[in-house]
Design a protein around this motif. Sequence first.
Motif, PDB file in Angstrom:
ATOM      1  N   LEU A 160       0.803  -1.218   0.000  1.00 25.28           N
ATOM      2  CA  LEU A 160       0.000   0.000   0.000  1.00 25.28           C
ATOM      3  C   LEU A 160       0.834   1.265   0.000  1.00 25.28           C
ATOM      4  O   LEU A 160       0.351   2.325  -0.365  1.00 25.28           O
ATOM      5  CB  LEU A 160      -0.947   0.008   1.207  1.00 25.28           C
ATOM      6  CG  LEU A 160      -2.365  -0.410   0.830  1.00 25.28           C
ATOM      7  CD1 LEU A 160      -2.383  -1.830   0.369  1.00 25.28           C
ATOM      8  CD2 LEU A 160      -3.291  -0.224   2.002  1.00 25.28           C
ATOM      9  N   HIS A 190       3.903  -0.296  -3.663  1.00 24.16           N
ATOM     10  CA  HIS A 190       3.680  -1.147  -4.829  1.00 24.16           C
ATOM     11  C   HIS A 190       2.203  -1.351  -5.111  1.00 24.16           C
ATOM     12  O   HIS A 190       1.725  -2.474  -5.111  1.00 24.16           O
ATOM     13  CB  HIS A 190       4.367  -2.492  -4.626  1.00 24.16           C
ATOM     14  CG  HIS A 190       5.767  -2.375  -4.164  1.00 24.16           C
ATOM     15  ND1 HIS A 190       6.759  -1.921  -4.990  1.00 24.16           N
ATOM     16  CD2 HIS A 190       6.354  -2.606  -2.974  1.00 24.16           C
ATOM     17  CE1 HIS A 190       7.893  -1.901  -4.318  1.00 24.16           C
ATOM     18  NE2 HIS A 190       7.668  -2.304  -3.093  1.00 24.16           N
ATOM     19  N   TYR A 191       1.483  -0.270  -5.311  1.00 23.27           N
ATOM     20  CA  TYR A 191       0.067  -0.444  -5.606  1.00 23.27           C
ATOM     21  C   TYR A 191      -0.140  -1.233  -6.890  1.00 23.27           C
ATOM     22  O   TYR A 191      -1.206  -1.781  -7.120  1.00 23.27           O
ATOM     23  CB  TYR A 191      -0.607   0.923  -5.732  1.00 23.27           C
ATOM     24  CG  TYR A 191      -0.167   1.689  -6.940  1.00 23.27           C
ATOM     25  CD1 TYR A 191      -0.874   1.572  -8.127  1.00 23.27           C
ATOM     26  CD2 TYR A 191       0.957   2.489  -6.929  1.00 23.27           C
ATOM     27  CE1 TYR A 191      -0.456   2.227  -9.267  1.00 23.27           C
ATOM     28  CE2 TYR A 191       1.389   3.139  -8.060  1.00 23.27           C
ATOM     29  CZ  TYR A 191       0.681   3.011  -9.222  1.00 23.27           C
ATOM     30  OH  TYR A 191       1.101   3.644 -10.354  1.00 23.27           O
ATOM     31  N   GLU A 192       0.910  -1.325  -7.727  1.00 28.56           N
ATOM     32  CA  GLU A 192       0.779  -2.003  -9.019  1.00 28.56           C
ATOM     33  C   GLU A 192       0.453  -3.482  -8.854  1.00 28.56           C
ATOM     34  O   GLU A 192      -0.191  -4.069  -9.712  1.00 28.56           O
ATOM     35  CB  GLU A 192       2.083  -1.904  -9.827  1.00 28.56           C
ATOM     36  CG  GLU A 192       2.477  -0.509 -10.228  1.00 28.56           C
ATOM     37  CD  GLU A 192       3.491   0.058  -9.261  1.00 28.56           C
ATOM     38  OE1 GLU A 192       3.536  -0.408  -8.108  1.00 28.56           O
ATOM     39  OE2 GLU A 192       4.232   0.971  -9.649  1.00 28.56           O
ATOM     40  N   ILE A 193       0.952  -4.071  -7.778  1.00 30.57           N
ATOM     41  CA  ILE A 193       0.822  -5.533  -7.717  1.00 30.57           C
ATOM     42  C   ILE A 193      -0.548  -5.980  -7.224  1.00 30.57           C
ATOM     43  O   ILE A 193      -0.861  -7.151  -7.268  1.00 30.57           O
ATOM     44  CB  ILE A 193       1.903  -6.167  -6.816  1.00 30.57           C
ATOM     45  CG1 ILE A 193       1.671  -5.782  -5.357  1.00 30.57           C
ATOM     46  CG2 ILE A 193       3.292  -5.795  -7.242  1.00 30.57           C
ATOM     47  CD1 ILE A 193       2.102  -6.863  -4.436  1.00 30.57           C
ATOM     48  N   ILE A 194      -1.343  -5.040  -6.753  1.00 33.72           N
ATOM     49  CA  ILE A 194      -2.644  -5.444  -6.228  1.00 33.72           C
ATOM     50  C   ILE A 194      -3.601  -5.667  -7.397  1.00 33.72           C
ATOM     51  O   ILE A 194      -3.779  -4.777  -8.217  1.00 33.72           O
ATOM     52  CB  ILE A 194      -3.200  -4.365  -5.296  1.00 33.72           C
ATOM     53  CG1 ILE A 194      -2.159  -3.999  -4.244  1.00 33.72           C
ATOM     54  CG2 ILE A 194      -4.487  -4.820  -4.645  1.00 33.72           C
ATOM     55  CD1 ILE A 194      -2.471  -2.761  -3.477  1.00 33.72           C
ATOM     56  N   GLU A 235      -0.356  -9.275  -8.968  1.00 34.90           N
ATOM     57  CA  GLU A 235      -0.058  -8.996 -10.370  1.00 34.90           C
ATOM     58  C   GLU A 235       1.302  -8.337 -10.434  1.00 34.90           C
ATOM     59  O   GLU A 235       1.912  -8.071  -9.418  1.00 34.90           O
ATOM     60  CB  GLU A 235      -1.134  -8.064 -10.936  1.00 34.90           C
ATOM     61  CG  GLU A 235      -2.442  -8.775 -11.079  1.00 34.90           C
ATOM     62  CD  GLU A 235      -3.484  -7.979 -11.819  1.00 34.90           C
ATOM     63  OE1 GLU A 235      -3.195  -6.828 -12.178  1.00 34.90           O
ATOM     64  OE2 GLU A 235      -4.575  -8.511 -12.024  1.00 34.90           O
ATOM     65  N   ARG A 236       1.760  -8.075 -11.609  1.00 33.95           N
ATOM     66  CA  ARG A 236       3.066  -7.435 -11.784  1.00 33.95           C
ATOM     67  C   ARG A 236       4.117  -8.157 -10.969  1.00 33.95           C
ATOM     68  O   ARG A 236       4.771  -7.592 -10.089  1.00 33.95           O
ATOM     69  CB  ARG A 236       3.003  -5.973 -11.372  1.00 33.95           C
ATOM     70  CG  ARG A 236       1.888  -5.197 -12.009  1.00 33.95           C
ATOM     71  CD  ARG A 236       1.951  -5.258 -13.526  1.00 33.95           C
ATOM     72  NE  ARG A 236       3.187  -4.689 -14.019  1.00 33.95           N
ATOM     73  CZ  ARG A 236       3.371  -3.390 -14.155  1.00 33.95           C
ATOM     74  NH1 ARG A 236       2.420  -2.570 -13.877  1.00 33.95           N
ATOM     75  NH2 ARG A 236       4.508  -2.929 -14.606  1.00 33.95           N
ATOM     76  N   GLY A 242       0.531   2.600 -13.056  1.00 38.73           N
ATOM     77  CA  GLY A 242       0.833   1.205 -12.742  1.00 38.73           C
ATOM     78  C   GLY A 242      -0.371   0.284 -12.736  1.00 38.73           C
ATOM     79  O   GLY A 242      -0.228  -0.924 -12.797  1.00 38.73           O
ATOM     80  N   GLN A 243      -1.568   0.849 -12.626  1.00 40.67           N
ATOM     81  CA  GLN A 243      -2.759  -0.001 -12.634  1.00 40.67           C
ATOM     82  C   GLN A 243      -3.514   0.094 -13.954  1.00 40.67           C
ATOM     83  O   GLN A 243      -4.689  -0.244 -14.029  1.00 40.67           O
ATOM     84  CB  GLN A 243      -3.696   0.407 -11.484  1.00 40.67           C
ATOM     85  CG  GLN A 243      -3.293  -0.135 -10.131  1.00 40.67           C
ATOM     86  CD  GLN A 243      -3.664  -1.591  -9.947  1.00 40.67           C
ATOM     87  OE1 GLN A 243      -4.318  -2.191 -10.779  1.00 40.67           O
ATOM     88  NE2 GLN A 243      -3.222  -2.174  -8.845  1.00 40.67           N
ATOM     89  N   LEU A 266      -1.374   4.473  -1.646  1.00 45.61           N
ATOM     90  CA  LEU A 266      -2.512   4.105  -2.492  1.00 45.61           C
ATOM     91  C   LEU A 266      -3.589   5.182  -2.526  1.00 45.61           C
ATOM     92  O   LEU A 266      -4.121   5.510  -3.580  1.00 45.61           O
ATOM     93  CB  LEU A 266      -3.094   2.784  -1.989  1.00 45.61           C
ATOM     94  CG  LEU A 266      -4.253   2.222  -2.770  1.00 45.61           C
ATOM     95  CD1 LEU A 266      -3.840   1.942  -4.193  1.00 45.61           C
ATOM     96  CD2 LEU A 266      -4.760   0.954  -2.123  1.00 45.61           C
TER      97      LEU A 266
END
Lengths: 514, 359, 374
Positions: free
Chosen positions: A325, A328-332, B258-259, C90-91, C26
Amino acid sequence: MFKKRFNRSSKREKPSIDANENKKSESNQKENVFPSSSKDYLQTIKDHTNNPSDLVVKTISPNITVTYMNSLVDDRTLKEQLIPELIRHKFETPESLKSSLFIPEVDVDDQINHSVLSMYNGTVLIHLDGFSQVVLAKITTTVSRALAAPENESQVIGAQVGFNESLSSNESLIRRYIKNPELCNERFNVGKQTNTTVAFFYIKGIASEQMVNTLRQRISDLKIDSLLDSAVLAEYIDDNSLSPFPQMLLTERPDRFCDGLLNGKLGVIVDGSSMAILCPHAFIEFFQSREDQNLRWPIASFLRLLRFSAVFLSIYLTPLYVAALTFHYEIIPQSLLVPLSESRALVPFPPIIEALLLELIIELLREAGARLPTKVGQTIGIVGGIVIGTAAVQAGITSNILIIIVALSALASFTTPSYMMGNVIRVVRFPLILLAGFWGFYGIMLGFCFILIHLIRQSSLGSPYTAPFYPPRFMDWRDSIIRLPLPFTYKRQKSVRPQNEEKYQPEPINPEKS
Amino acid sequence: MINAFLLFFVIHTTQIGVGIHGFQRVIYQEAKHDAWISVLLIGIATHIIAIFMIKTLEIYGSNDLYGIHQDIFGKWFGNFLNFIYIVYCSTAFFSVLRNYIEVVQTWVFPNLETWFISATLLLLVIYAFTGGFRVIVGISFFSFVLAIWLLPMLVFPLQFTTARSLLPVMENDIMDILKGAQSMTFTIVGFEILNVIYPFIKDKNNVKRHVHYGLLATTIIYLSVILVSIAYFSPDQLNKSIWATLSLFSIVRFPFIERFEYIAVCFWMLIILPNLCLYLWAAYRGSIRLVKVNSTQFVWIFSIVVFMLSLSVETRTEINAVNNYFSKVGFYLIFVYPILLYLLAVMKKKYTTRKERKG
Amino acid sequence: MKFIKVMFIFIFLLITIAGCAEQKLLEQVGLTTLLGYDLGENEKLSTTAVIRQVNPEFQSNVEIVSAENETARGSRAEINRKTSKKIMSGQMRVVLFGEELAEDGIAHHIDTLSKNSDTSGSIIVAVVEGETKSLLEYQFQEIDDIGTHIYKLLEQNIKNEQMISSSLHEVAHDYYSLGRDIAIPIIKRDKEHVEISGVALFDKGKMVGKLSTEESFYVKLSRDLYDSAMFEITIPKEALPESQTKNSPEKIPVVIDTINTKKQVKLINPQTPEFDMHITVNGRMLEIGANMDLDNPKNVKKLEEEIGKSIAKNLERVLVYCQDVNSDAFGLGEYYRSSVRHSNLTHEKWHELYSTAKVNIKVDFTILRSGIFE
């Protein structure tokens, strides 16, 4: 490392001390002997004991004087056996007295120090006028509670008896499990002030002699003031007392203790402590329970795997939340992102503060529960858990997903059978949360590598802490994170370096016995 | 002293490090879609060189490369060669460290300072190194065991592959394929650690077997990665991907994560740790033959120097230059020199035995 | 030893205090879930971003911001100036190109997107009929989050094999490869819905043609393989025995669910070039517009033959169209390259050959099952 330094210094000093003591004892030999007349004898005793209020001095017949500590001797034996015996007969010498007494531990001694000291172990000193020797008759009362179920290491299937605070009853428990003359039991007195009895157990022919010598050396080298509990002793004789990870197991289960001894481990029991020390103990063995042996092997293996994954879960779940949080918000995944961000929306703190706060609350609850009486403790746990948890979410201080995560990792940490190790796992989480909050996954990996290196560096009584994984001993993997059926685990763990490796000669496996 | 069995992990983990992130591109530029043949060739070459290395070491029983140098070439020239070897090990250490820092900066933390990553990694290495040889080997063992799960992740990109990209086989010039193999040096070196570790092995007659197992495992991993890469990327795409392996990982998706490459990059720390520790250790074993230094002093001095250097090399071009230079020197030092050394050692042995017989 | 330990702790503290990575909390970032590119005025690039924001008041809402600039990065900076939160990509799940831009060329964008480590390889790429801006800014009555909606729409269709897979990785793969051209879905607004309307065919980076959704089945059949797609074809009435086709229309529709397909392509003449394409389809018949007696193996055989012929015919038609617009969506070049040694194929050279290429298509169809009721 602390240990090393400790050993080195003691080794250096030891010869000189010994020499001094020898000289002293020679020159003081005369002074140390009891005077022969009753009157002087009494005075000597009073001088040496500082005349405490529980010191009892009784003159039975003109020439017999009895001294003992009122609080330590067994009243019944004294009144019904010893005193009548002394009144009934006339004794010429201490030796004849000794032989006629019907008490298991009787001795004759003329050393003041030793005799007076033994009085504190519940010995009655019987002095005959005109002799410089006294008869020591040991009639100790055992101040102990009844045997009860172990509180910290409960298990569902298996014996429900735990050690208590009395050394003799603990000893009897062990003797009842292992009826074997090879079970050795050595005694030490540790602590200048407390003179605590320490019993050292091992099974000759199984336990490694080198390890026995090392441990014996470590205990007898101890020059400490007092020893009140075995946990303290464990820290003193650890390989590395600076590490947060315990390197010796503290158990209150006699069956686990005996199982250890039978596998070639060494055990130490401290008088007055209900926890026994078992070593060498590898890291992974802290997550095994005696109960695993009592269950069928697939279930036991499953439980072990569960416990082991619980450790990882417990250590890494909160840091992963914080890292994801914060950085690495990308991996969620998107399906998770919405509930996560919505639950976080009201929280005014960054995830690291939020997580630390909640972890702290959980720790507070646990600590409060541990300090309070059992019944109140339970209430506090429930009240605290529900009320604080719900209120915190409603007040918008934490997100409810984090509550789940923190509760889960707390729960996971309690699955560790060893309380000591469970504590470490909970504490290790805090630096990891900090690392995760500062540098995300990179920080977590730093922490992970550091812990890994730290664990590889440790040893338990000289045997590697990460055994049986490193150094790899594949035979021992059969009884590590899984437990194979008993016929497969007929060998003792190699890391203990047992003299006799095989528990028994394995028979060819025949699943359907006729 | 360690079991020969552990050599498998030591050899394998020193070989696999940062090179695997992007070795596909370098070979592909030379050998095109026959790049996998290059990988296979260099893999076979490592086995051959390992045979020579072991034979040389066997002549001397329990002496390491540094001792052999001193024996064959005499004190002065031998020590000079030792010095070169130490510099080589130090450069390898530095190169691994600097490349990893760059990967972290490009993929995960663009703003994290170089000095910070460098310092934290060095502290970890120091902590491991001061634990002694046992701990270093332990790290390489755990590095293998805890990181092997990354390999099955190749299944994810496998769905997007077209095996046709590998055809026609051997279309390119054999010279190009060989050149491709040579450019693989940077990625595949590491097994020369055997030269230094040999005296520390308990059961020396098992050395051969486990060294070859280790090399084989490495070759298989590199081969599977390059095969998947060629089939997954189109030619120009591969030519442009600096870190093709990480791009492969970026397709990995789980319901809860992901990623995946973000995790892979951070997790790679565990994979480079044995690289760093073992090269540092190799440099240390050499240095104690040249100067009087204890391990703690050595590791601190070494770390400070490397730390300074890692700050001075900043851009991608500079890092590439270091890699290329290292790769070139490494090729001669690792793939050519051992054969030479073996011949010299045999000659020297014959000479001395004849002398003894005469005397 | 003690000195070193103190040093250790000291350095560690120093690092802890000094170096802290840049945070991307976030709730403090605006997450771009979809990005649309259009051709703007004066050769500028018009960018429309669908940004998901998390606010305590509305829980989560979607904002659509657009900007015009020369470069994609420049527009991003401009969009950043229009939103309250830092924009992060990134999302990102979908990238859309306006039709005009696609015809102008998307090469540059594919290059930039693949270069950026922020954007994942699994982003879906699509073309919008008309402008992306007008599609995204339209206030759909039943769609809350247009970004997620389009993503789910495309993902669902790709997963069910109704549409050609067009993840960024695959698009980049085709773009950089010699013998295969990009083919990506086209979407458009249909009143209150967004629908997939066809497939865009590319020549290198430029969009050159369009196919309908029905035709896209054949493109996919020749590009990838099917596991579970459903498709509909018609077979002429005359082809089947008369006894079986009473009361049926001139063209009998048949609905088929493919179970698995196999494809073999062989280059038989590198000069022309000439290919043999042999496709085997195993399927489940779901529906047929004639009252046929499928107990009779003869009938089944005949039906299978006719379906195969029909597929081959359609395939041929699509192929001819692709050749006309000079887009090698079938990936024949890849077969050419891998079959001919030292072909030294370049893009131009292949497309010259491609326009004259001849493909002999043969389709074998087998009905494995036809439901529970015969």
